[in-house]
Write a protein that holds these residues in place. Structure first.
Motif, PDB file in Angstrom:
ATOM      1  N   GLY A 478       0.825  -1.205   0.000  1.00 58.48           N
ATOM      2  CA  GLY A 478       0.000   0.000   0.000  1.00 58.48           C
ATOM      3  C   GLY A 478       0.857   1.251   0.000  1.00 58.48           C
ATOM      4  N   GLY A 479       0.184   2.407   0.104  1.00 57.82           N
ATOM      5  CA  GLY A 479       0.885   3.681   0.024  1.00 57.82           C
ATOM      6  C   GLY A 479       0.767   4.505   1.288  1.00 57.82           C
ATOM      7  N   ALA A 480       0.736   5.850   1.102  1.00 56.78           N
ATOM      8  CA  ALA A 480       0.736   6.777   2.234  1.00 56.78           C
ATOM      9  C   ALA A 480      -0.499   6.596   3.113  1.00 56.78           C
ATOM     10  CB  ALA A 480       0.815   8.214   1.716  1.00 56.78           C
ATOM     11  N   GLY A 481      -1.663   6.378   2.491  1.00 62.09           N
ATOM     12  CA  GLY A 481      -2.893   6.187   3.264  1.00 62.09           C
ATOM     13  C   GLY A 481      -2.833   4.940   4.125  1.00 62.09           C
ATOM     14  N   HIS A 482      -2.248   3.875   3.581  1.00 58.00           N
ATOM     15  CA  HIS A 482      -2.116   2.634   4.343  1.00 58.00           C
ATOM     16  C   HIS A 482      -1.167   2.829   5.522  1.00 58.00           C
ATOM     17  CE1 HIS A 482      -3.573   1.238   0.420  1.00 58.00           C
ATOM     18  NE2 HIS A 482      -4.090   0.203   1.067  1.00 58.00           N
ATOM     19  N   LEU A 483      -0.086   3.595   5.303  1.00 56.09           N
ATOM     20  CA  LEU A 483       0.858   3.852   6.389  1.00 56.09           C
ATOM     21  C   LEU A 483       0.172   4.598   7.534  1.00 56.09           C
ATOM     22  CD1 LEU A 483       3.768   3.738   7.466  1.00 56.09           C
ATOM     23  CD2 LEU A 483       4.183   5.921   6.303  1.00 56.09           C
ATOM     24  N   LYS A 484      -0.691   5.543   7.182  1.00 57.90           N
ATOM     25  CA  LYS A 484      -1.412   6.314   8.201  1.00 57.90           C
ATOM     26  C   LYS A 484      -2.285   5.385   9.054  1.00 57.90           C
ATOM     27  CE  LYS A 484      -2.750  10.326   6.831  1.00 57.90           C
ATOM     28  NZ  LYS A 484      -3.515  11.438   6.189  1.00 57.90           N
ATOM     29  N   ILE A 485      -2.945   4.428   8.399  1.00 60.47           N
ATOM     30  CA  ILE A 485      -3.793   3.465   9.124  1.00 60.47           C
ATOM     31  C   ILE A 485      -2.939   2.592  10.049  1.00 60.47           C
ATOM     32  CG2 ILE A 485      -5.245   1.412   8.849  1.00 60.47           C
ATOM     33  CD1 ILE A 485      -6.705   3.981   8.213  1.00 60.47           C
ATOM     34  N   VAL A 486      -1.796   2.123   9.531  1.00 57.85           N
ATOM     35  CA  VAL A 486      -0.916   1.264  10.334  1.00 57.85           C
ATOM     36  C   VAL A 486      -0.456   2.000  11.589  1.00 57.85           C
ATOM     37  CG1 VAL A 486       1.279   0.022  10.393  1.00 57.85           C
ATOM     38  CG2 VAL A 486      -0.122  -0.046   8.334  1.00 57.85           C
ATOM     39  N   MET A 487      -0.025   3.245  11.420  1.00 52.62           N
ATOM     40  CA  MET A 487       0.472   4.009  12.569  1.00 52.62           C
ATOM     41  C   MET A 487      -0.642   4.262  13.581  1.00 52.62           C
ATOM     42  SD  MET A 487       3.519   3.970  11.781  1.00 52.62           S
ATOM     43  CE  MET A 487       4.064   4.783  13.288  1.00 52.62           C
ATOM     44  N   GLN A 488      -1.870   4.448  13.089  1.00 52.66           N
ATOM     45  CA  GLN A 488      -3.011   4.636  13.992  1.00 52.66           C
ATOM     46  C   GLN A 488      -3.238   3.377  14.827  1.00 52.66           C
ATOM     47  OE1 GLN A 488      -6.780   5.700  12.083  1.00 52.66           O
ATOM     48  NE2 GLN A 488      -7.889   4.697  13.758  1.00 52.66           N
ATOM     49  N   VAL A 489      -3.184   2.200  14.167  1.00 55.18           N
ATOM     50  CA  VAL A 489      -3.364   0.928  14.882  1.00 55.18           C
ATOM     51  C   VAL A 489      -2.267   0.747  15.929  1.00 55.18           C
ATOM     52  CG1 VAL A 489      -3.322  -1.590  14.647  1.00 55.18           C
ATOM     53  CG2 VAL A 489      -4.577  -0.207  12.981  1.00 55.18           C
ATOM     54  N   LEU A 490      -1.021   1.048  15.563  1.00 55.04           N
ATOM     55  CA  LEU A 490       0.095   0.891  16.498  1.00 55.04           C
ATOM     56  C   LEU A 490      -0.054   1.818  17.703  1.00 55.04           C
ATOM     57  CD1 LEU A 490       3.188   0.524  14.109  1.00 55.04           C
ATOM     58  CD2 LEU A 490       1.775  -1.261  15.134  1.00 55.04           C
ATOM     59  N   ARG A 491      -0.517   3.055  17.460  1.00 57.42           N
ATOM     60  CA  ARG A 491      -0.727   3.986  18.580  1.00 57.42           C
ATOM     61  C   ARG A 491      -1.846   3.490  19.489  1.00 57.42           C
ATOM     62  NH1 ARG A 491       0.245   7.898  14.537  1.00 57.42           N
ATOM     63  NH2 ARG A 491      -1.998   8.094  14.149  1.00 57.42           N
TER      64      ARG A 491
END
Length: 619
Positions: A478-491
Motif C-alpha cells: 500500500g501507500g501513504a494512506g495505508h501507512l497512516k492506518i498502520v500508525m493509527q493501529v500501532l498507537r
C-alpha cells in the motif's frame, strides 16, 4: 554471559528438588522465574537424573545457560519408563518448551484411496480418519507424491478420478478418455468386469507386485502384436515402459520388503536435518525433511530418539524403522511404539549388508537438504542486512511479516499475512483473515481490521515483545494512506515504539520496478529497479499478493458451490448427497416432480413436499 549468582542459585534449587524427588520413573519440567517452560525430560530414576544437572563440570555452556534460568522444577511419577517416554513426547508436543527438540508438524499424511462402494471404483487422494469404505495405500510424504502416483496409475490402468455426481451426469467421454488417462466407464466404454480387473491390477501394483504385472503386460503386448493389433500392442508397450521406470526408481530400496520408515539424521554446525522415507509394499512413497536446532548440543542419537518419540505420536509406526544412528533407549522406544501401533515394531540401527544402500541414500538426502537450507540462510541473512540498512532498523530482522488483502468490490474479502524467517518463506506461519468489519471496497478498513486482530492476538499470547513470534519488520502492500492506518493501529495498541513498518506501493501505471516506499521517518523514496534488495522486496510483496489472490479465489469458489438445497429446512449434508446421487445435478432436482422426489430412498413424502414447495414457491 552466564551470571554466576544465577547459576549457583539454580544449582541449589536443583539440589533441593533432587533430594525430594522419588527414585522412580517419571518426567520433570524445568520452569523459569516468569513461569515459562524451559525443558521437559524423562527419567528412569528422577532423583538421579535431577542430581546429574548439579554437576556443573559435566554440563556444556548451553546446558549451563539453561540451568541458570531454572526457578522451580515439577515432577510427575509414572508406573513405567515406557509411560514416561510417551508422556514426555505428548507434553513436548503440546507445551513446546524452549530448549527441547521440537517437531513442528501436526499434519496427517495423505493416502491413496480406492473406494469399493461403487461398481466403477474411483481412485482419489485422501487425508483424515479412514471412515470411507475402500482400500487405503500410504502414507505418502506429500500431496504431490500422491498426485504423481495417481497420474501414473491413470496412465497405466485408466481408472477414473472424477466424483460420483460428475460420473452420473456424463453423456460422452471427457478429455481424460481422449488423452488415454481414463477408460470412460461413465458412458460404457468398458465393462464392469474389465474395469474391476484393472482395479485388481492397481491393487497388485500398489502392493509391490510390479514384477508380476510386468510379465502380464509383456504377454499381452506379444499377443496383441501376434494378432496384428499393433495399436493395442503399442498401448501395452507404453504401460510396460512406464512400469519399468517406476521399478527403477525404487532400486535403492529393493532389498526392503516390509513396510518400513528409513530415518536419517545429519548435523552441520548446530543445525540438523532429519529425513524420513516412507516405504510401503516395496514402493518408495516419498520423503519429508524436518529441520531442527540442537540448542543443547546433545548427541545425535539422543536427538533422533526424541524426534521419533514425537513423530509417532502423530503417525502410525510401520513394522520396521531403520535409523542411521544408534539410539540410547532403543528397546524402550520399541516397546512404546509397539503400544502405539498395536503390533510389533522393530527399530534397526545395526544394518545388514543389503540395507546399507537405503541408509546411505537417506543420509545423502538429509545432507543435501541441510546444505541447501544453510545456503538459503546465508542468502536470506544478506537480504535482511540490506533491509536493516535501507529502513534504518535497530537490528537485522529475523521475522518479517508482509500484509495484503483481496476482494471484488468488497465481496469475499480476505486479508493475509506472509512470514519470512531466517531460511526464507515460512509457509506454516502464513495466516488468513476473513474480513468482518466491512462489505465495501474499503482497503483501509480491511487493513485496520487485519492488523488489529493480529497484534491484539500477539499481545495476548506473547506479552513480552522479545518473543520470536513478534515481527521485527512489517511490510504492507500500500501507500501513504495505508501507512497512516498502520500508525493509527500501532498507537491505539501502544506498539509504536516496538514495531518497525514500511509500505510498498506500485509505481506509476502499476509498473513493477518503480515502486515507492513509505516509512514514518522519511519522505517517500524509490530504489533502482536493478538492485538486488529491490528485487527481493518485490518478490516478498508478490508472494503476499499471490497468497491473497488464491485465498480470495478459494473463498469465492466455495461460496459459488452453495446451492438452493442448502437453505431448505430438514435438508442436511446427507440428504443433499442422496438427492445429488439420485438425480445427478441440482438442475435435475429442481425439475423433478413431487412424486419423483418422494420415491427417493430416505426422502419420503413429507420431506419431498418441503423440497418441492421450496424449489417451486417462486414459480
Amino acid at each position: 554471559m552466564i551470571e554466576i549468582d544465577n547459576l549457583n542459585s539454580s544449582i541449589n534449587i536443583l539440589k533441593y528438588h533432587a533430594i525430594n524427588a522419588p527414585e522412580t520413573s517419571g518426567i520433570y519440567k524445568m520452569i523459569d522465574k516468569h513461569g515459562a517452560l524451559l525443558y521437559i525430560g524423562k527419567a528412569k530414576n528422577l532423583q538421579k537424573r535431577l542430581s546429574s544437572y548439579t554437576k556443573i563440570a559435566n554440563l556444556n555452556n548451553r546446558l549451563q545457560t539453561m540451568v541458570s534460568q531454572i526457578n522451580t522444577i515439577e515432577t510427575v511419577q509414572t508406573s513405567s519408563e515406557e509411560e514416561a517416554l510417551l508422556l514426555e513426547a505428548d507434553l513436548i508436543k503440546n507445551l513446546k518448551p524452549r530448549y527441547n527438540i521440537l517437531l513442528r508438524d501436526d499434519k496427517t499424511y495423505p493416502y491413496i484411496l480406492i473406494r469399493t462402494d461403487h461398481p466403477f471404483s474411483p481412485i482419489i487422494k485422501y487425508r483424515g480418519e479412514k471412515t470411507v469404505k475402500g482400500r487405503y495405500f500410504g502414507p505418502f510424504a506429500s500431496v504431490q507424491d500422491v498426485k504423481n502416483t495417481i497420474a501414473t496409475i491413470q496412465k497405466l490402468f485408466l481408472l477414473r478420478t472424477c466424483s460420483d455426481n460428475y460420473f452420473a451426469t456424463r453423456l460422452r467421454p471427457c478429455l481424460l478418455y481422449q488423452t488415454k488417462r481414463c477408460s470412460a466407464p461413465c458412458v460404457g466404454k468398458i465393462s464392469e468386469e474389465d474395469y474391476l480387473a484393472s482395479v485388481h491390477e492397481v491393487y497388485d501394483f500398489l502392493s509391490g507386485k510390479a514384477e508380476k504385472l510386468q510379465q502380464k503386460l509383456q504377454q499381452l503386448m506379444q499377443k496383441a502384436s501376434n494378432n496384428m493389433h499393433y495399436e493395442l500392442a503399442a498401448l501395452y508397450r507404453d504401460r510396460l515402459n512406464s512400469l519399468k521406470t517406476i521399478v527403477a526408481k525404487n532400486s535403492n530400496f529393493k532389498s526392503i520388503k516390509e513396510d518400513t520408515d528409513i530415518i536419517a539424521i545429519y548435523q552441520k554446525l548446530d543445525e540438523i536435518c532429519v529425513s524420513v522415507f516412507f516405504l510401503r509394499n516395496g514402493h518408495n512413497y516419498g520423503n519429508k525433511n524436518y529441520f531442527l536446532k540442537n540448542n543443547l548440543l546433545q548427541p545425535l542419537g539422543e536427538i533422533l530418539g526424541s524426534f521419533i518419540e514425537q513423530f509417532y505420536q502423530l503417525h502410525t509406526p510401520p513394522k520396521e524403522i531403520i535409523v542411521n544412528e544408534a539410539l540410547l533407549d532403543r528397546a524402550l522406544l520399541q516397546n512404546a511404539l509397539t503400544t502405539i501401533a498395536k503390533n510389533k515394531v522393530k527399530i534397526i540401527d545395526r544394518l545388514k549388508k543389503d540395507q546399507l544402500n537405503a541408509k546411505i541414500f537417506a543420509e545423502y538426502n538429509a545432507q543435501e537438504a541441510l546444505t541447501q537450507r544453510l545456503r538459503a540462510f546465508t542468502t536470506q541473512h544478506q537480504f535482511a542486512t540490506e533491509i536493516q540498512k535501507l529502513f534504518k532498523l535497530p537490528t537485522i530482522p529475523k521475522r518479517i511479516e508482509v500484509y495484503d488483502n483481496s476482494h471484488i468490490m468488497g465481496s469475499f474479502a480476505v486479508g493475509v499475512m506472509v512470514v519470512i524467517k531466517d531460511f526464507g518463506f515460512d509457509k506454516s506461519a502464513y495466516r488468513k483473515f476473513n474480513i468482518k468489519s466491512t462489505t465495501d471496497s474499503d482497503d483501509y478498513m480491511m487493513l485496520k481490521e487485519v492488523l488489529t486482530r493480529r497484534l491484539m492476538n500477539l499481545k495476548k499470547k506473547f506479552p513480552q515483545y522479545t518473543a520470536s513470534e513478534w515481527p521485527d519488520f512489517l511490510l504492507i502492500d500500500g501507500g501513504a494512506g495505508h501507512l497512516k492506518i498502520v500508525m493509527q493501529v500501532l498507537r491505539d495498541l501502544n506498539l509504536s515504539h516496538h514495531l518497525n513498518v514500511a509500505c510498498i506501493a506500485k509505481g506509476i501505471d502499476r509498473n513493477a520496478g518503480k515502486e515507492q516506499f513509505f516509512t514514518p521517518s522519511k519522505p517517500p523514496f524509490t530504489l533502482d529497479k536493478n538492485t538486488e534488495v529491490m528485487k527481493y522486496l518485490q518478490i516478498i510483496r508478490d508472494e503476499a499478493h499471490r497468497f491473497a489472490i488464491t485465498t480470495h479465489r478459494a473463498k469465492r469458489s466455495k461460496a459459488l458451490t452453495h446451492s438452493s438445497l442448502d437453505n431448505i429446512p430438514d435438508i442436511g449434508k446427507v440428504r443433499k448427497q442422496i438427492l445429488l446421487s439420485h438425480f445427478g445435478s441440482i438442475k435435475a432436482i429442481t425439475e423433478a416432480s413431487f412424486r419423483d422426489l418422494a420415491e427417493v430412498k430416505f426422502i419420503g413424502k413429507k420431506i419431498a413436499k418441503v423440497i418441492h414447495t421450496y424449489l417451486h414457491e417462486g414459480k
